[in-house]
Design an enzyme around this catalytic site. Structure first.
Site, mmCIF file in Angstrom:
data_model
loop_
_atom_site.group_PDB
_atom_site.id
_atom_site.type_symbol
_atom_site.label_atom_id
_atom_site.label_comp_id
_atom_site.label_asym_id
_atom_site.label_seq_id
_atom_site.Cartn_x
_atom_site.Cartn_y
_atom_site.Cartn_z
ATOM 1 N N CYS A 9 65.021 54.489 38.996
ATOM 2 C CA CYS A 9 66.153 54.069 39.821
ATOM 3 C C CYS A 9 67.431 53.899 38.987
ATOM 4 O O CYS A 9 67.392 53.821 37.770
ATOM 5 C CB CYS A 9 65.800 52.758 40.519
ATOM 6 S SG CYS A 9 66.773 52.495 41.999
ATOM 7 N N ASP A 138 59.970 42.948 44.569
ATOM 8 C CA ASP A 138 60.881 42.763 43.448
ATOM 9 C C ASP A 138 61.127 41.272 43.268
ATOM 10 O O ASP A 138 60.823 40.453 44.136
ATOM 11 C CB ASP A 138 62.196 43.499 43.718
ATOM 12 C CG ASP A 138 63.005 43.771 42.452
ATOM 13 O OD1 ASP A 138 62.631 43.267 41.376
ATOM 14 O OD2 ASP A 138 64.023 44.483 42.549
#
Length: 219
Positions: A9, A138
């Site tokens: 990412c 996360d």
């Protein structure tokens, strides 16, 4: 066991996307959240998605990261950038996700507090999975949608995996710890951003090592 899926990412440069693709990444993530350091413009992202498209059927899927943005803005960006998926990192509802899912695949980020309730997390994961979302777990950091480099209590994620829930594990992962994280948690996949950067820029060697170590996480 080795993870099934690896997502790199925070990609902003074509060369980094191609390194990740060559190394075996399954997803390439690009940030479209206003005000974030890693933000990329749709036109620049389109250069990357077009190049990935030329790699054939085995190319990584492109993912755009958004956080609590107007639906029209997200859909316009998906179209302009040629994205395969949208990763929704804010407080988007399941209903919002369903609307996005009419245009692209959806990854929904759930932020995990240190005192997270397992039963509550199971219910939340199931709610978004029923809306057609892939779930990412996360760390919960006030004021941020992700990319902080901070991990959360992996024992929570391990319990969720043991309950049969599938998710991508994110937060504080690096080439050095991804194999241990995958072995301890047994997630469906892993997601990294800051962990493959050096001085704020993506590092080709770190990308390659991260993917290689995630793939051999049973060693």
């Amino acid at each position: 066991m080795p993870v099934s899926t690896v997502k790199i990412c925070g990609v902003r440069r074509l060369e980094d996307a191609l390194v990740a693709a060559e190394a075996g990444a399954d997803y390439i993530g690009m940030v479209f959240v206003p005000g974030r350091r890693r933000r990329i413009e749709p036109g620049a992202a389109r250069v990357i998605t077009d190049a990935l498209g030329e790699l054939g059927a085995d190319a990584p899927r492109s993912v755009g990261l958004f956080g609590d943005q107007p639906l029209d803005e997200v859909l316009d960006t998906i179209a302009a950038a040629g994205l395969d998926c949208a990763q929704l990192c804010g407080d988007e509802s399941a209903e919002y996700c369903l609307k996005v899912n009419e245009h692209a695949g959806v990854i929904k980020v759930l932020h995990v507090a240190d005192d997270a309730d397992i039963a509550g997390m199971v219910e939340l994961i199931d709610t978004y999975a029923a809306a057609g979302c892939t779930v990412t777990l996360d760390s919960q950091v006030t004021g941020f949608h992700g990319g902080t480099g901070q991990s959360f209590d992996w024992s929570i994620a391990a319990k969720l995996a043991k309950s049969g829930r599938q998710f991508l594990l994110a937060g504080g992962l690096t080439p050095e710890n991804v194999a241990d994280a995958a072995a301890r948690v047994n997630p469906w996949g892993v997601d990294v951003s800051s962990g493959v950067e050096t001085d704020g820029k993506q590092d080709s060697e770190k990308i390659r090592r991260f993917i290689a170590n995630a793939r051999r996480s049973d060693c």
